[in-house]
Design a protein around this motif. Sequence first.
Motif, PDB file in Angstrom:
ATOM      1  N   HIS A   1     -19.425 -30.047   8.105  1.00  0.00           N
ATOM      2  CA  HIS A   1     -19.654 -30.538   9.475  1.00  0.00           C
ATOM      3  C   HIS A   1     -18.468 -31.381   9.945  1.00  0.00           C
ATOM      4  O   HIS A   1     -18.078 -31.320  11.120  1.00  0.00           O
ATOM      5  CB  HIS A   1     -20.947 -31.347   9.548  1.00  0.00           C
ATOM      6  N   GLN A   2     -17.898 -32.153   9.032  1.00  0.00           N
ATOM      7  CA  GLN A   2     -16.727 -32.949   9.406  1.00  0.00           C
ATOM      8  C   GLN A   2     -15.546 -32.054   9.741  1.00  0.00           C
ATOM      9  O   GLN A   2     -14.795 -32.334  10.692  1.00  0.00           O
ATOM     10  CB  GLN A   2     -16.359 -33.895   8.257  1.00  0.00           C
TER      11      GLN A   2
ATOM     12  N   ASP B   1     -16.064 -30.949  13.195  1.00  0.00           N
ATOM     13  CA  ASP B   1     -15.738 -32.039  14.120  1.00  0.00           C
ATOM     14  C   ASP B   1     -14.232 -32.120  14.356  1.00  0.00           C
ATOM     15  O   ASP B   1     -13.772 -32.322  15.495  1.00  0.00           O
ATOM     16  CB  ASP B   1     -16.227 -33.381  13.557  1.00  0.00           C
TER      17      ASP B   1
ATOM     18  N   GLU C   1     -13.033 -29.301  16.613  1.00  0.00           N
ATOM     19  CA  GLU C   1     -13.399 -29.541  18.012  1.00  0.00           C
ATOM     20  C   GLU C   1     -12.532 -30.623  18.641  1.00  0.00           C
ATOM     21  O   GLU C   1     -12.144 -30.505  19.810  1.00  0.00           O
ATOM     22  CB  GLU C   1     -14.878 -29.894  18.086  1.00  0.00           C
ATOM     23  N   SER C   2     -12.205 -31.640  17.881  1.00  0.00           N
ATOM     24  CA  SER C   2     -11.370 -32.714  18.436  1.00  0.00           C
ATOM     25  C   SER C   2      -9.931 -32.257  18.646  1.00  0.00           C
ATOM     26  O   SER C   2      -9.219 -32.765  19.513  1.00  0.00           O
ATOM     27  CB  SER C   2     -11.410 -33.943  17.528  1.00  0.00           C
TER      28      SER C   2
ATOM     29  N   ARG D   1     -20.274 -24.871  11.077  1.00  0.00           N
ATOM     30  CA  ARG D   1     -21.598 -25.507  11.188  1.00  0.00           C
ATOM     31  C   ARG D   1     -22.699 -24.547  10.728  1.00  0.00           C
ATOM     32  O   ARG D   1     -23.682 -24.966  10.101  1.00  0.00           O
ATOM     33  CB  ARG D   1     -21.854 -25.938  12.626  1.00  0.00           C
TER      34      ARG D   1
END
Length: 458
Positions: A52-53, A56, A59-60, A92
Amino acid sequence: MAIAITNPTTGEVVETFKPHSDDEVDRRIAQAQSAYEALAGTTFAQRAAWMHQAADILESDVDQLARMITIEMGRPIVQARAEVLKSARGCRFYADNAEDFLAPTTLGDPSTVGASAAGTRYAPIGIVLAVMPWNYPLWQVLRFAAPALMAGNAGLLKHASNVPGSALYLDALFEHAGFPEGSFRTLLIPASGVERVLRDDRVKATTLTGSEPAGRSLAAIAGSEVKHVVLELGGSDPFVVMPSADLERAATVAVTARNQNNGQSCIAAKRFIVHQDVYDAFLSSFAAKVAALTVGDPLDESTDIGPLATKSGRDELAGQVDDAVRHGATVVTGGQVPQRAGWYYQPTVVADITPEMRLFAEEAFGPVASVYKAASREDALRLANGTTFGLSSSVWTNDADEEDWFVDHLDAGAVFVNGMTASHPELPFGGVKDSGLGRELAAAGIREFCNLKTVWKA
């Protein structure tokens, strides 16, 4: 091919990279082995948190990554941004579902095998080597890497030599997300260096997305080493249009289905097989929509078609069209190399294709659509199945019996009805015939690189 970023919009070399030495390759394999041994002691919950990280982080970094993809291989920026977000979605998906996909099973009545308990368990196998192409430089890799790491394996990546920026980003991604150092390592090596890595005893399996010759070569090496292999080797996917179809929608979707990623997609529709009753109407609408596409700088948000990723790919595509014209094909629209910098080719529709033309049997990897007229559904099926490829397919009909008939008889790894072929984390992906073997994505994808253990207890 040199390991370098060459901007296909300009043809200019942006940056070159020194290949890893044999010693550096060995160091990275050793790191991956140590990471695998560490991952074997972690839980699904821990790996899911790290995955999940990673999502993240993707996406960033979406804007930075999209620009990098566009500069490396010419993908229109809007599509490049979507690729990054799809890659995060894939991470994810496996973070949330890996434990269920790899859950142990139990035999309902173990007495039938003389046991008090019996069933199966999945276990990771070790290091998996991925040999990946340039056309989806993040998604192609992450649809392998996410399930491999969630299963507890470590990964090595030999990426295409023209996307080293993407390769090095992926080299750092999982470590930044919390995975043990070396869980996923990029190897900056030429194609000639792959065999040495695959023959290393610590490497237990391999996967390749790419050309048929490359797949055959890799599979031969893996076979000689008795190592598992998954191959996705491209396709010449049929897009079948029958009289009951919604022609306007079919023509609109056909434009995207053929020209996504500048036409450089294994699962892009490439052969448009249209029933004679609606052939003229479909061809007219389809060609007009293709002619209206905007060709330009892929960093411009309004661009539909950018350059092809390599000059050799552009020249190969132009040669296929020129060959078809010499043998009597009709260019309905396009068919020319634009007079501009970069490796562009006009969005093209070609009709009157015959078997002696290269376009009849070869995959066209660029914005060129071949259109065929079919006399009946049987004739359409004959044309659809009449290549050595069998990756995916699309059929357009509003006749329920016809729909089932095509689903049953199309010789492909997937059939999409009244929609565009696409890959989804939730659905298995792969082909038959010369399009490859094995499956990626969904539960099938994570299980490819696991040891399925039978457990029997007295």
